[in-house]
Design a protein around this motif. Structure first.
Motif, PDB file in Angstrom:
ATOM      1  N   HIS A   1       0.820  -1.213   0.000  1.00 30.13           N
ATOM      2  CA  HIS A   1       0.000   0.000   0.000  1.00 30.13           C
ATOM      3  C   HIS A   1       0.855   1.264   0.000  1.00 30.13           C
ATOM      4  N   ILE A   2       2.013   1.220   0.624  1.00 31.38           N
ATOM      5  CA  ILE A   2       2.912   2.380   0.584  1.00 31.38           C
ATOM      6  C   ILE A   2       3.401   2.601  -0.841  1.00 31.38           C
ATOM      7  N   SER A   3       3.716   1.522  -1.546  1.00 33.27           N
ATOM      8  CA  SER A   3       4.188   1.673  -2.928  1.00 33.27           C
ATOM      9  C   SER A   3       3.094   2.235  -3.837  1.00 33.27           C
ATOM     10  N   ARG A   4       1.830   2.008  -3.492  1.00 31.34           N
ATOM     11  CA  ARG A   4       0.713   2.513  -4.293  1.00 31.34           C
ATOM     12  C   ARG A   4       0.374   3.975  -4.011  1.00 31.34           C
ATOM     13  N   LEU A   5       0.898   4.525  -2.919  1.00 33.07           N
ATOM     14  CA  LEU A   5       0.591   5.915  -2.577  1.00 33.07           C
ATOM     15  C   LEU A   5       1.117   6.857  -3.648  1.00 33.07           C
ATOM     16  N   LYS A   6       0.351   7.887  -3.945  1.00 30.45           N
ATOM     17  CA  LYS A   6       0.823   8.925  -4.848  1.00 30.45           C
ATOM     18  C   LYS A   6       1.756   9.833  -4.044  1.00 30.45           C
ATOM     19  N   PRO A   7       2.879  10.232  -4.614  1.00 31.24           N
ATOM     20  CA  PRO A   7       3.855  11.023  -3.843  1.00 31.24           C
ATOM     21  C   PRO A   7       3.443  12.483  -3.661  1.00 31.24           C
TER      22      PRO A   7
ATOM     23  N   TYR B   1      -0.412  17.383   3.427  1.00 33.50           N
ATOM     24  CA  TYR B   1      -0.400  16.614   4.663  1.00 33.50           C
ATOM     25  C   TYR B   1      -1.583  16.966   5.537  1.00 33.50           C
ATOM     26  N   GLY B   2      -1.877  16.066   6.452  1.00 31.54           N
ATOM     27  CA  GLY B   2      -2.996  16.250   7.368  1.00 31.54           C
ATOM     28  C   GLY B   2      -2.554  16.908   8.657  1.00 31.54           C
ATOM     29  N   PHE B   3      -3.309  16.643   9.693  1.00 34.93           N
ATOM     30  CA  PHE B   3      -3.088  17.256  10.998  1.00 34.93           C
ATOM     31  C   PHE B   3      -1.732  16.867  11.596  1.00 34.93           C
ATOM     32  N   ASP B   4      -1.208  15.696  11.222  1.00 35.66           N
ATOM     33  CA  ASP B   4       0.049  15.216  11.789  1.00 35.66           C
ATOM     34  C   ASP B   4       1.280  15.714  11.041  1.00 35.66           C
ATOM     35  N   ALA B   5       1.106  16.458   9.956  1.00 35.60           N
ATOM     36  CA  ALA B   5       2.186  17.035   9.151  1.00 35.60           C
ATOM     37  C   ALA B   5       3.078  15.983   8.494  1.00 35.60           C
ATOM     38  N   VAL B   6       2.520  14.792   8.208  1.00 34.60           N
ATOM     39  CA  VAL B   6       3.253  13.741   7.499  1.00 34.60           C
ATOM     40  C   VAL B   6       2.570  13.541   6.148  1.00 34.60           C
ATOM     41  N   SER B   7       3.329  13.676   5.068  1.00 33.68           N
ATOM     42  CA  SER B   7       2.759  13.549   3.727  1.00 33.68           C
ATOM     43  C   SER B   7       3.022  12.162   3.141  1.00 33.68           C
ATOM     44  N   ASN B   8       2.333  11.863   2.051  1.00 36.00           N
ATOM     45  CA  ASN B   8       2.573  10.608   1.336  1.00 36.00           C
ATOM     46  C   ASN B   8       4.024  10.532   0.873  1.00 36.00           C
ATOM     47  N   TYR B   9       4.550  11.654   0.414  1.00 34.87           N
ATOM     48  CA  TYR B   9       5.929  11.706  -0.057  1.00 34.87           C
ATOM     49  C   TYR B   9       6.894  11.252   1.040  1.00 34.87           C
ATOM     50  N   MET B  10       6.660  11.714   2.250  1.00 35.10           N
ATOM     51  CA  MET B  10       7.526  11.340   3.380  1.00 35.10           C
ATOM     52  C   MET B  10       7.423   9.842   3.673  1.00 35.10           C
ATOM     53  N   ILE B  11       6.214   9.297   3.619  1.00 30.35           N
ATOM     54  CA  ILE B  11       6.012   7.871   3.889  1.00 30.35           C
ATOM     55  C   ILE B  11       6.703   7.017   2.829  1.00 30.35           C
ATOM     56  N   LYS B  12       6.681   7.473   1.573  1.00 32.21           N
ATOM     57  CA  LYS B  12       7.278   6.683   0.488  1.00 32.21           C
ATOM     58  C   LYS B  12       8.800   6.590   0.584  1.00 32.21           C
TER      59      LYS B  12
ATOM     60  N   LEU C   1      -8.143  16.569   4.996  1.00 34.77           N
ATOM     61  CA  LEU C   1      -6.845  15.917   4.872  1.00 34.77           C
ATOM     62  C   LEU C   1      -6.598  15.125   6.151  1.00 34.77           C
ATOM     63  N   LEU C   2      -6.649  13.809   6.019  1.00 34.19           N
ATOM     64  CA  LEU C   2      -6.430  12.926   7.164  1.00 34.19           C
ATOM     65  C   LEU C   2      -4.963  12.551   7.264  1.00 34.19           C
ATOM     66  N   ALA C   3      -4.596  11.983   8.393  1.00 38.05           N
ATOM     67  CA  ALA C   3      -3.231  11.517   8.588  1.00 38.05           C
ATOM     68  C   ALA C   3      -2.924  10.409   7.580  1.00 38.05           C
ATOM     69  N   THR C   4      -1.748  10.441   6.992  1.00 41.78           N
ATOM     70  CA  THR C   4      -1.359   9.441   5.997  1.00 41.78           C
ATOM     71  C   THR C   4      -1.348   8.048   6.609  1.00 41.78           C
ATOM     72  N   HIS C   5      -0.888   7.931   7.843  1.00 45.19           N
ATOM     73  CA  HIS C   5      -0.889   6.633   8.519  1.00 45.19           C
ATOM     74  C   HIS C   5      -2.312   6.083   8.632  1.00 45.19           C
ATOM     75  N   SER C   6      -3.246   6.970   8.906  1.00 45.51           N
ATOM     76  CA  SER C   6      -4.647   6.576   9.026  1.00 45.51           C
ATOM     77  C   SER C   6      -5.175   6.039   7.700  1.00 45.51           C
ATOM     78  N   LYS C   7      -4.863   6.743   6.615  1.00 40.69           N
ATOM     79  CA  LYS C   7      -5.321   6.298   5.294  1.00 40.69           C
ATOM     80  C   LYS C   7      -4.708   4.948   4.944  1.00 40.69           C
ATOM     81  N   LEU C   8      -3.458   4.755   5.306  1.00 39.58           N
ATOM     82  CA  LEU C   8      -2.778   3.492   5.035  1.00 39.58           C
ATOM     83  C   LEU C   8      -3.434   2.347   5.799  1.00 39.58           C
ATOM     84  N   PHE C   9      -3.704   2.576   7.081  1.00 41.20           N
ATOM     85  CA  PHE C   9      -4.347   1.570   7.924  1.00 41.20           C
ATOM     86  C   PHE C   9      -5.748   1.246   7.388  1.00 41.20           C
TER      87      PHE C   9
END
Length: 180
Positions: free
Chosen positions: A32-38, A42-53, A106-114
């Motif tokens: 699922h991380i590999s499928r994220l668009k970069p 970012y959401g409330f937690d200030a973590v973006s998809n780009y950072m997770i990738k 804009l939700l937390a990226t971790h939340s969307k991943l989960f």
């Protein structure tokens, strides 16, 4: 004394949760991380998809362990329930009225991943146990609305040929998104 139906529901719930927890979270998280668009939003937690990738593999293992723990303990982090809301202008220019804006959350990226991992698990469980009827088109991969429309058309055509009345109910929720 507990209601026997409630006990049965609790037993079935625990069985379902155990089935959902049997998958390999690390592989799922990587997929699922590999499928994220970069994206860099970012959401409330200030973590973006780009950072997770671009995170190291060790973090993915840690994240998978956290997902597994939260699933076993029936928890969901409270900070993931917070959203950063931005209103977008529906007009090309000018100052919009309230009904001319569209909010996005804009939700937390971790939340969307989960949530994506859980959606895949629940969808797989529902499909393998035939919990979703064949007629269901929306919100199912590979089941498009035009297919359902053609099916309804064919049913009506068959009923007309057989001289059988057809009952249909159509509901249109005008501006449903704006009123939610």
């Amino acid at each position: 004394m507990s209601d026997p139906y409630e006990v049965q529901i609790d037993i079935e719930y625990l069985q379902l949760m155990n089935k959902l927890a049997l998958f390999n979270e690390n592989v799922e998280a990587k997929k699922h991380i590999s499928r994220l668009k970069p994206k860099r939003s970012y959401g409330f937690d200030a973590v973006s998809n780009y950072m997770i990738k671009i995170i190291p593999p060790g973090y993915i293992n840690c994240l998978a362990n956290c997902f597994n723990t939260w699933l076993k303990e029936y928890r969901y982090p409270d900070v993931w329930k917070l959203a950063k809301i931005i209103t977008l202008n529906k007009l090309k220019a000018g100052v919009p009225r309230c009904d001319q804006t569209r909010p996005i959350s804009l939700l937390a990226t971790h939340s969307k991943l989960f949530e994506k991992i859980m959606l895949e698990r629940i969808r797989l469980c529902a499909e393998t146990n035939s919990l979703v009827p064949i007629e269901q088109s929306g919100f199912r991969p590979g089941c498009l609305l035009p297919t359902r429309v053609l099916s309804i058309y064919q049913d009506v055509k068959n009923n007309i040929t057989a001289n059988i009345p057809t009952l249909a109910i159509y509901v249109d929720y005008q501006k449903a998104y704006d009123k939610v």
